[in-house]
Design an enzyme around this catalytic site. Structure first.
Site, PDB file in Angstrom:
ATOM      1  N   ARG A  90      96.570  41.356  26.096  1.00 35.22           N
ATOM      2  CA  ARG A  90      95.312  42.350  26.547  1.00 35.22           C
ATOM      3  C   ARG A  90      94.392  41.826  26.970  1.00 35.22           C
ATOM      4  O   ARG A  90      93.908  42.241  28.179  1.00 35.22           O
ATOM      5  CB  ARG A  90      94.986  43.288  25.130  1.00 35.22           C
ATOM      6  N   ARG A 124      82.960  36.227  20.103  1.00 40.34           N
ATOM      7  CA  ARG A 124      83.330  37.090  19.192  1.00 40.34           C
ATOM      8  C   ARG A 124      84.688  36.588  18.585  1.00 40.34           C
ATOM      9  O   ARG A 124      84.941  37.042  17.250  1.00 40.34           O
ATOM     10  CB  ARG A 124      83.628  38.589  19.558  1.00 40.34           C
ATOM     11  N   TYR A 145      84.039  24.449  33.060  1.00 42.93           N
ATOM     12  CA  TYR A 145      83.561  23.313  33.321  1.00 42.93           C
ATOM     13  C   TYR A 145      83.248  23.136  34.861  1.00 42.93           C
ATOM     14  O   TYR A 145      83.174  24.304  35.603  1.00 42.93           O
ATOM     15  CB  TYR A 145      84.054  22.008  32.787  1.00 42.93           C
ATOM     16  N   ARG A 198      70.096  15.024  34.336  1.00 41.48           N
ATOM     17  CA  ARG A 198      70.779  14.720  35.691  1.00 41.48           C
ATOM     18  C   ARG A 198      72.027  15.619  35.444  1.00 41.48           C
ATOM     19  O   ARG A 198      73.136  14.990  35.209  1.00 41.48           O
ATOM     20  CB  ARG A 198      71.069  13.172  35.977  1.00 41.48           C
ATOM     21  N   LYS A 216      82.000  20.616  27.655  1.00 40.81           N
ATOM     22  CA  LYS A 216      82.856  19.347  27.493  1.00 40.81           C
ATOM     23  C   LYS A 216      83.440  19.496  25.982  1.00 40.81           C
ATOM     24  O   LYS A 216      84.577  19.103  25.948  1.00 40.81           O
ATOM     25  CB  LYS A 216      81.693  18.340  27.346  1.00 40.81           C
ATOM     26  N   GLU A 287      75.965  12.357  27.975  1.00 41.27           N
ATOM     27  CA  GLU A 287      76.489  13.158  29.075  1.00 41.27           C
ATOM     28  C   GLU A 287      75.123  13.454  29.943  1.00 41.27           C
ATOM     29  O   GLU A 287      74.205  14.100  29.419  1.00 41.27           O
ATOM     30  CB  GLU A 287      77.016  14.527  28.795  1.00 41.27           C
ATOM     31  N   ASP A 288      75.181  13.338  31.269  1.00 45.79           N
ATOM     32  CA  ASP A 288      74.235  13.597  32.049  1.00 45.79           C
ATOM     33  C   ASP A 288      72.888  13.031  31.852  1.00 45.79           C
ATOM     34  O   ASP A 288      71.864  13.802  32.045  1.00 45.79           O
ATOM     35  CB  ASP A 288      74.396  15.011  32.510  1.00 45.79           C
ATOM     36  N   ASP A 310      80.050   9.100  29.196  1.00 50.32           N
ATOM     37  CA  ASP A 310      81.263   9.760  29.880  1.00 50.32           C
ATOM     38  C   ASP A 310      80.796   9.809  31.491  1.00 50.32           C
ATOM     39  O   ASP A 310      81.853   9.235  32.135  1.00 50.32           O
ATOM     40  CB  ASP A 310      81.325  11.397  29.753  1.00 50.32           C
ATOM     41  N   ASP A 311      79.516   9.960  31.738  1.00 50.00           N
ATOM     42  CA  ASP A 311      79.123   9.631  33.262  1.00 50.00           C
ATOM     43  C   ASP A 311      79.564   8.000  33.746  1.00 50.00           C
ATOM     44  O   ASP A 311      80.041   7.777  34.782  1.00 50.00           O
ATOM     45  CB  ASP A 311      77.790   9.935  33.498  1.00 50.00           C
ATOM     46  N   ALA A 347      75.059   3.808  43.883  1.00 51.10           N
ATOM     47  CA  ALA A 347      74.748   2.811  42.972  1.00 51.10           C
ATOM     48  C   ALA A 347      73.967   3.265  41.779  1.00 51.10           C
ATOM     49  O   ALA A 347      73.456   2.415  41.183  1.00 51.10           O
ATOM     50  CB  ALA A 347      73.930   1.591  43.825  1.00 51.10           C
ATOM     51  N   ALA A 350      77.068   6.307  37.685  1.00 53.41           N
ATOM     52  CA  ALA A 350      78.430   6.699  37.953  1.00 53.41           C
ATOM     53  C   ALA A 350      79.015   5.805  38.807  1.00 53.41           C
ATOM     54  O   ALA A 350      80.068   5.245  38.446  1.00 53.41           O
ATOM     55  CB  ALA A 350      78.651   8.174  38.561  1.00 53.41           C
ATOM     56  N   ASN A 468      80.189  15.468  42.392  1.00 57.77           N
ATOM     57  CA  ASN A 468      80.650  16.646  41.581  1.00 57.77           C
ATOM     58  C   ASN A 468      79.065  17.226  41.869  1.00 57.77           C
ATOM     59  O   ASN A 468      77.897  16.627  41.686  1.00 57.77           O
ATOM     60  CB  ASN A 468      80.941  16.657  40.178  1.00 57.77           C
ATOM     61  N   ASN A 513      89.556  14.107  37.576  1.00 58.54           N
ATOM     62  CA  ASN A 513      88.881  14.541  36.650  1.00 58.54           C
ATOM     63  C   ASN A 513      88.719  14.035  35.411  1.00 58.54           C
ATOM     64  O   ASN A 513      89.501  13.450  34.797  1.00 58.54           O
ATOM     65  CB  ASN A 513      89.317  16.240  36.277  1.00 58.54           C
TER      66      ASN A 513
END
Length: 631
Positions: A90, A124, A145, A198, A216, A287-288, A310-311, A347, A350, A468, A513
């Site tokens: 559905r 929900r 994401y 960032r 994430k 992250e970021d 992660d970056d 530089a 990342a 990205n 990714n």
């Protein structure tokens, strides 16, 4: 009157009897024995509409008759009991209808409409949400994401509907140890935290960056099978330097400039101490965070806490896995990575994260870390920042960048290059095997640069525009194949469609990714009970990612496995991490699996994979009461 009282008393007796059969911690062993072979119900301390409004326990129209009776749901739901599959069908029907009616609309608005319908389901009914996500991961990952999440973060103050995760602020100094206990779950396996400074390539979005940890962690659940009740998205709001947000009356964060220096560090220290005090075995993913803090925080905490960035490390790991695959696609063994000439544009955190990990992997392949292997590995890189080629002639370089600065006079064939040389000049002079883009500058790989890569002398040059979101990619897949030739190996950070090269040939657009990597880091570290996330664990994961690919796939230019395999990929990456953690003697085991048992499992690949998969959560409705048939 007496008859009415008798009926009233009878209803009370029946109600009390039914209530006793609702599962609770106090149910005795004797009663449980009556239900041998029946799946034990989940503990729930809610009834009636309270359950319907709880996304974890809400099943919508799928509650059984017994659950409706004993949990006070009779009359509150349509009478027909739907199956989990029917509910899935559905929802997907509604989603496909949305796609059909928005296909001619503006791309951004269509993406946001898709995010909204998924977010409403998440709000929900979490179980159905993750069933939908896992079953359609290739289609829905770009919605929950990158690239759609960038749009969501930019508009988050307007899109906000209900709280998700935790917020720690500069006003909470000295209070975080108590605040952390406001989170309802006593067990948390994964935290993803950002300060919003960032966000992707969009800059400082302040508190609106909370969308990144949420997205994430959805991928952790979908790809790694981390239980959604044991994840925690976190925003550390230290202010914002985004003037538009400071002046926006609808902005939901602190409206003052970011705190800096020692004051900032002490705030993050307090957060880390609070988290690991309440949840000693949690894994924290940064992250970021803006460049000036990303490396500093990672180096500050990585040996003392189970954490990674992660970056820096995730992007680097998936890039390393792609490079190892590209080397194999060139018809060479992975060990030939040490011979590749690599030009890197960017530089920042990342860019340097990728370079550091590839350099470290080269040293590992050269026999270990030593001054000699360091020098050999360093000589394979040419780094460009916003001012061009970085050389020793440049003043004011950070320590992280300075080690990669070129001694131009020592570089064969590059004598004409000077400090600040353009990308085109560097590519023409160096003739690299690999071109990596981590600049965040869209279109930086121009037609001239790509044509120069075609003349590099490498039969299958690797071109990786990894920035990205999509608008910040250094080039598109179509541009790369058009100007650099049909034999290139292409990988990007954001998704691009494959390119029709004519004559039945396809130019494969691989998406490098981080989803291929960070879920496996988290799951593997958790399953190993590792003290910390070591470089060796990350190298092992990257090598496993590259090893998944078959020779036939590599010859076609496919260097990353298909996204629908993400749970299998994550399990294999996690297994590689567990093995390396055991080999390095930094593993302690997980729950009832001690280090002795873990070592035994590492000697049998099938058993290790079974161990990992058995701990991966899958979405399915848990019974909330025992069925009538067993009363």
């Amino acid at each position: 009157m007496a008859q009415s009282l008798q009926k009233s008393e009878l209803r009370k007796v029946v109600a009390r009897a039914l209530q006793q059969w609702i599962w609770s911690p106090s149910v005795d062993v004797g009663r449980r024995s009556l239900h041998k072979g029946v799946k034990r119900p989940s503990i729930v301390h809610k009834r009636s509409t309270d359950i319907l409004h709880d996304p974890w326990f809400n099943k919508g129209t799928a509650y059984t008759l017994a659950e409706r009776d004993r949990l006070g749901l009779r009359g509150l739901l349509p009478p027909r009991i739907m199956t989990f599959d029917q509910q899935y069908d559905r929802f997907m029907g509604n989603f496909r209808s949305l796609e059909k009616h928005t296909k001619d609309g503006a791309e951004d608005m269509t993406a946001l409409a898709k995010w909204r319908i998924l977010n409403r389901l998440h709000d929900r009914n979490e179980t159905l949400y993750y069933r939908v996500l896992i079953s359609n991961i290739e289609s829905f990952a770009p919605i929950i994401y990158t690239p759609t999440i960038g749009l969501v973060c930019q508009r988050y103050s307007g899109l906000y509907r209900r709280p998700r995760g935790m917020y720690f602020t500069a006003r909470d100094r000295g209070e975080m140890m108590s605040i952390v206990y406001n989170w309802p779950s006593s067990e948390v396996d994964m935290i993803v935290v950002t300060d919003g400074s960032r966000i992707l390539g969009l800059g400082d979005l302040g508190v609106q960056g909370i969308g990144i940890p949420i997205g994430k962690l959805d991928l952790y659940v979908a790809a790694a099978g981390i239980n959604p009740q044991r994840v925690l998205p976190v925003m550390i709001d230290v202010g914002t330097n985004n003037q538009a947000l400071l002046e926006n009356p609808q902005y939901m964060g602190l409206q003052h400039p970011r705190i800096e220096g020692d004051e900032y560090i002490s705030l993050i220290d307090e957060f880390m101490e609070a988290c690991f005090t309440r949840w000693p075995n949690v894994i924290v993913q940064f992250e970021d965070f803006q460049n000036k803090w990303a490396f500093k925080l990672l180096q500050r905490y990585r040996k003392y806490y189970r954490c990674f960035n992660d970056d820096v490390q995730g992007t680097a790991g998936v890039a390393l896995g792609g490079l190892l695959g590209a080397v194999r696609a060139m018809g060479k063994p992975m060990e030939d990575l040490v011979k590749q000439k690599i030009v890197v544009v960017g530089a920042g955190s990342a860019g340097l994260g990728v370079v550091n990990m590839v350099k470290s992997a080269m040293q590992r392949l050269l026999g270990g870390h030593s001054p000699e292997t360091h020098k050999k590995a360093i000589d394979q890189f040419w780094i460009l920042d916003k001012d061009g080629l970085v050389t020793k002639a440049r003043d004011g370089l950070s320590t992280d960048v300075e080690q990669y600065a070129r001694e131009i006079e020592e570089s064969e064939g590059c004598g004409s290059l000077k400090d600040g040389a353009t990308l085109l000049e560097v590519v023409k002079a160096v003739q690299p095997d690999v071109l990596l883009g981590l600049s965040g500058v869209g279109g930086l790989f121009t037609q001239q640069v790509l044509e120069a890569m075609k003349e590099s002398g490498c039969p299958r040059p690797a071109i990786f525009p990894l920035s990205n979101p999509t608008s910040n990619a250094e080039c598109t897949a179509k541009e790369a194949f058009q100007y650099a030739g049909p034999n290139i190996i292409f990988a990007s950070g954001s998704p691009f469609r494959d390119v029709d090269l004519g004559g039945g040939k396809i130019g494969h657009s691989n998406q490098g990714n981080n989803m291929y990597f960070f879920p496996g880091i988290g799951l593997g570290t958790l399953m190993a009970g590792a003290h910390h996330v070591s470089d060796g664990m990350l190298h092992a994961a990257a090598e496993e990612l590259a090893a998944i690919m078959t020779e036939a796939q590599l010859q076609e230019g496919i260097i990353y496995p298909p996204v629908p395999m993400i749970r299998e990929i994550t399990a294999r990456v996690a297994a590689a991490i567990v093995k390396e953690a055991v080999r390095e003697d930094i593993a302690e085991g997980y729950k009832n699996t001690d280090i002795k048992e873990l070592k035994r499992l590492c000697n049998d690949d099938d058993e290790l994979m079974k161990y990992i998969k058995d701990h991966m959560w899958s979405p399915d409705y848990s019974p909330l009461v025992y069925p009538f048939a067993h009363v």
